[in-house]
Design an enzyme around this catalytic site. Structure first.
Site: not given
Ligand code: HEM
Length: 321
Positions: A63, A67-68, A77, A89, A95, A166, A196-197, A249
């Site tokens: 993540r 975000h970077d 950054s 940031e 973040n 987003p 998000h898997t 997965d």
């Molecule tokens: C499509 C738009 C996306 C939205 C709206 C989004 C939003 C979010 C949100 C709200 C969380 C939870 C954050 C929290 O509770 O503090 C999250 C977690 C996460 N996101 Fe996304 N995300 C998106 C795309 C992506 C992409 C493109 C990736 C990586 C390629 C990604 C990887 C992750 C990962 C791995 C987590 C879990 C992080 C952790 O457990 O520390 N996300 N995301």
């Protein structure tokens, strides 16, 4: 009118592809082959230790990379600390109290005093790109060749972090347009969301989805409400993927088809919209997902890199030299 719009769309696609190709041409998997051949090995073993200690770290680093890259390119950054005179940031809305994993980055040697990297230190931006790949692979996901040669930013933008990333309440149209603004297609967006898997989310990010949205399986909503009350408990964590949050997965897509996506933005990918058929494909074809995810990660990693003599090789990832 229709042909004018079509022409504009084609021109936009073409220039996005050109930007991407130019960036790719400057990056290369062999960038450190002679100056720092042990870099991939060092990053891999640092990540292996970190993920062994805490599997979620793979998710947090992945993540961080997203975000970077989405905020003025993959230039590390996001790793810059705020100081009395510098606003980075880390405390931007998406973040602050959310992004994590910064400490793993710091434990990977990246300064000239390290013996292994003495000849030529590598950049923080490249280490982050390698670490994101290794984390995914360690949890059973696909591998890809990481393009290298990014330089580190000397600036950061909290306001761009607030506006370019987003949020979880995004509609499908918002998601598609925010990825298009970075040269990524709707298909890339749907494949990358498969990140998000793995990992976890805080109650505050999915509360309105499980209490107010109608495109949610009622049993799933009730289950998640147990850890996320309608008021309070904002920081309570639950896995983004129902059953296998530590395994990279295709279950995320099976969840979406069953209306068990955790975030509103997740379920938007399967809610009678343009991405439904792709979500169905990924839900039954893990190889198609793995292939598209890997390709999209390479594309995301090529967003506006600083190359050549632009930026710097940061000696400490947390501050500019
Ligand atoms: C499509 C738009 C996306 C939205 C709206 C989004 C939003 C979010 C949100 C709200 C969380 C939870 C954050 C929290 O509770 O503090 C999250 C977690 C996460 N996101 Fe996304 N995300 C998106 C795309 C992506 C992409 C493109 C990736 C990586 C390629 C990604 C990887 C992750 C990962 C791995 C987590 C879990 C992080 C952790 O457990 O520390 N996300 N995301």
């Amino acid at each position: 009118m229709a042909s004018f719009i079509r022409r504009q769309v084609i021109l936009t696609l073409f220039s996005a592809a050109l930007v991407l190709c130019t960036a790719m041409a400057q990056l290369s998997p062999a960038f450190y082959a002679s100056t720092c051949p042990s870099l991939p090995r060092i990053v891999r073993s640092t990540m292996a230790q970190a993920v062994n200690r805490e599997p979620r770290m793979a998710a947090s680093i992945l993540r961080l990379f997203f975000h970077d890259c989405f905020v003025n390119g993959c230039d590390a950054s996001i790793l810059l600390d705020d100081t009395a005179t510098f606003t980075g940031e880390k405390n931007a809305f998406p973040n602050g109290n959310s992004a994590r994993g910064y400490e793993v980055r710091s434990s990977t040697p990246s300064n000239p005093t390290s013996k292994l990297l003495a000849k030529r230190p590598c950049t923080c931006a490249d280490i982050l790109a390698l670490a994101a790949r290794d984390g995914v692979a360690l949890l059973g996901g696909p591998k890809w060749r990481v393009q290298l040669g990014r330089r580190d930013a000397t600036t950061a933008s909290q306001s761009d972090a607030n506006s370019n990333l987003p949020g979880p309440s995004s509609s499908l149209a918002n998601l598609i347009s925010s990825f298009a603004a970075k040269g990524l297609s709707a298909r890339d967006m749907t494949a990358l969301s498969g990140a998000h898997t793995i990992g976890q989310a805080r109650c505050t990010t999915f509360r309105s989805h499980i209490y107010s949205d109608v495109d949610v399986d009622p049993g799933f909503a009730a289950l998640r409400q147990q850890n996320c009350p309608s008021a309070g408990g904002d920081d309570n964590l639950v896995p983004l993927d129902l059953q296998t949050p530590n395994r990279f997965d295709n279950e995320y897509y099976q969840n979406l088809v069953a209306k068990k996506g955790l975030l509103h933005s997740d379920q938007e990918l399967f809610n009678n919209g343009t991405q439904d058929s792709l979500v169905r494909l990924y839900s039954v074809n893990a190889r198609a997902f793995a292939r598209d995810f890997a390709a999209a990660m390479v594309k995301m990693g090529a967003i506006s890199p600083l190359t050549g003599t632009n930026g710097e090789i940061r000696l400490n990832c947390r501050k500019v030299n």
